[in-house]
Scaffold this motif. Structure first.
Motif, short mmCIF file in Angstrom:
data_model
loop_
_atom_site.label_atom_id
_atom_site.label_comp_id
_atom_site.label_asym_id
_atom_site.label_seq_id
_atom_site.Cartn_x
_atom_site.Cartn_y
_atom_site.Cartn_z
N ASP A 1 -0.15 0.64 4.56
CA ASP A 1 -0.54 1.57 5.80
C ASP A 1 0.20 1.77 6.80
OD1 ASP A 1 -2.67 3.24 7.16
OD2 ASP A 1 -3.74 1.69 7.66
N THR A 2 1.43 2.54 6.65
CA THR A 2 2.55 2.58 7.97
C THR A 2 2.06 3.41 8.75
OG1 THR A 2 3.36 4.47 6.65
CG2 THR A 2 4.29 2.27 6.26
N ALA A 3 0.97 4.18 8.76
CA ALA A 3 0.57 5.16 9.93
C ALA A 3 -0.67 4.61 10.26
CB ALA A 3 0.08 6.64 9.09
N SER A 4 -0.99 3.36 9.96
CA SER A 4 -2.09 2.72 10.66
C SER A 4 -3.55 3.60 10.62
CB SER A 4 -1.90 2.40 12.21
OG SER A 4 -0.91 1.29 12.00
N GLN A 5 -3.75 4.13 9.37
CA GLN A 5 -5.06 5.01 9.31
C GLN A 5 -6.23 4.33 8.77
OE1 GLN A 5 -4.18 8.65 6.86
NE2 GLN A 5 -1.78 8.26 7.27
N GLY A 6 -5.91 3.01 8.37
CA GLY A 6 -7.31 2.14 7.68
C GLY A 6 -7.52 2.42 6.59
N TYR A 7 -6.67 3.24 5.71
CA TYR A 7 -6.57 3.09 4.30
C TYR A 7 -5.26 3.57 3.63
CZ TYR A 7 -6.23 8.31 5.38
OH TYR A 7 -5.89 9.69 5.55
N ILE A 8 -5.18 3.30 2.45
CA ILE A 8 -4.19 3.76 1.57
C ILE A 8 -4.48 4.64 0.46
CG2 ILE A 8 -2.59 1.59 2.20
CD1 ILE A 8 -3.58 0.59 -0.41
N THR A 9 -3.45 5.16 0.02
CA THR A 9 -3.83 6.31 -1.16
C THR A 9 -3.97 5.47 -2.50
OG1 THR A 9 -1.52 6.54 -1.86
CG2 THR A 9 -2.37 7.83 -0.09
N LEU A 10 -4.39 6.17 -3.65
CA LEU A 10 -4.69 5.76 -4.70
C LEU A 10 -3.49 5.41 -5.38
CD1 LEU A 10 -7.04 4.75 -6.83
CD2 LEU A 10 -6.66 7.05 -7.95
N VAL A 11 -2.28 5.91 -5.21
CA VAL A 11 -1.11 5.57 -5.70
C VAL A 11 -0.31 4.67 -5.18
CG1 VAL A 11 1.07 6.59 -5.87
CG2 VAL A 11 -0.59 8.09 -6.13
N GLN A 12 -0.65 4.26 -3.78
CA GLN A 12 -0.23 3.16 -3.18
C GLN A 12 -1.01 1.89 -3.77
OE1 GLN A 12 -1.09 4.54 0.84
NE2 GLN A 12 1.16 4.34 1.46
N TYR A 13 -2.13 2.02 -3.81
CA TYR A 13 -3.14 1.15 -4.33
C TYR A 13 -2.61 0.51 -5.74
CZ TYR A 13 -7.15 -1.40 -6.27
OH TYR A 13 -8.04 -2.26 -6.91
N LYS A 14 -2.23 1.45 -6.72
CA LYS A 14 -1.79 0.97 -8.04
C LYS A 14 -0.43 0.56 -8.02
CE LYS A 14 -4.49 4.59 -10.29
NZ LYS A 14 -4.45 5.77 -11.43
N GLU A 15 0.41 0.86 -7.00
CA GLU A 15 1.78 0.63 -7.05
C GLU A 15 1.72 -1.15 -6.58
OE1 GLU A 15 4.94 1.28 -8.04
OE2 GLU A 15 3.60 3.15 -9.07
N ALA A 16 0.85 -1.32 -5.51
CA ALA A 16 0.28 -2.71 -5.04
C ALA A 16 0.18 -3.67 -6.13
CB ALA A 16 -0.44 -2.75 -3.98
N LEU A 17 -0.83 -3.15 -7.02
CA LEU A 17 -1.24 -3.85 -8.03
C LEU A 17 -0.11 -4.20 -9.13
CD1 LEU A 17 -4.68 -2.09 -9.02
CD2 LEU A 17 -4.53 -4.24 -7.73
N GLY B 1 -7.32 11.15 -5.06
CA GLY B 1 -7.65 11.60 -3.85
C GLY B 1 -8.59 10.50 -3.02
N THR B 2 -9.08 9.49 -3.75
CA THR B 2 -9.74 8.40 -3.03
C THR B 2 -8.96 7.78 -2.23
OG1 THR B 2 -11.06 8.11 -5.04
CG2 THR B 2 -11.09 6.25 -3.41
N ASN B 3 -9.45 7.18 -0.91
CA ASN B 3 -8.77 6.23 0.08
C ASN B 3 -9.22 4.83 -0.24
OD1 ASN B 3 -7.27 8.63 1.24
ND2 ASN B 3 -9.03 8.95 2.46
N ILE B 4 -8.43 3.99 -0.33
CA ILE B 4 -8.74 2.79 -0.20
C ILE B 4 -8.60 1.89 0.96
CG2 ILE B 4 -7.99 0.64 -1.69
CD1 ILE B 4 -8.91 2.79 -3.56
#
Length: 115
Positions: A61-77, A92-95
């Motif tokens: 969450d580099t922009a400190s928005q309080g969420y990450i994208t689904l793509v970022q989430y999947k990559e983290a997994l 389009g879901t924010n995690i």
């Protein structure tokens, strides 16, 4: 509650926040705790604690928005060695941080059961 960082008093918590001095012994100990948990039904050990998951989320969450994208989430997994195939969120879901921590813990526990 998904469990404790340690397995029913069987030793210190398993944390990967810094490299263990004796990696081989650390891994053997972790595997022994996983086997114990599987045989006895006690909580599985966590190799990452809350602060590790929060730090990972903050890096994503580099922009400190309080969420990450689904793509970022999947990559983290994938980075954690966890499956991203059965993710039930739509594009389009924010995690949020809470969702991230809860889902990663669930997936970690599920991966231990396979072992």
């Amino acid at each position: 509650m998904l469990g404790n960082p340690s397995v029913a008093g069987s030793g210190p918590p398993l944390h990967c926040c810094c490299a263990p001095q004796r990696p081989r012994e650390f891994l053997i100990q972790a595997l022994e705790r996983i086997k114990l948990a599987k045989r006895t039904g006690v909580d599985y050990p966590y190799l990452m604690d809350e602060s590790n998951l929060e730090a990972m989320f903050e890096m994503l969450d580099t922009a400190s928005q309080g969420y990450i994208t689904l793509v970022q989430y999947k990559e983290a997994l994938k980075t954690l060695g966890l499956s991203a195939q059965d993710v039930s969120y739509e594009d389009g879901t924010n995690i949020t941080l809470e969702i991230f921590k809860e889902e990663v813990k669930k997936k970690m526990l599920a991966s231990w059961v396979v072992y």
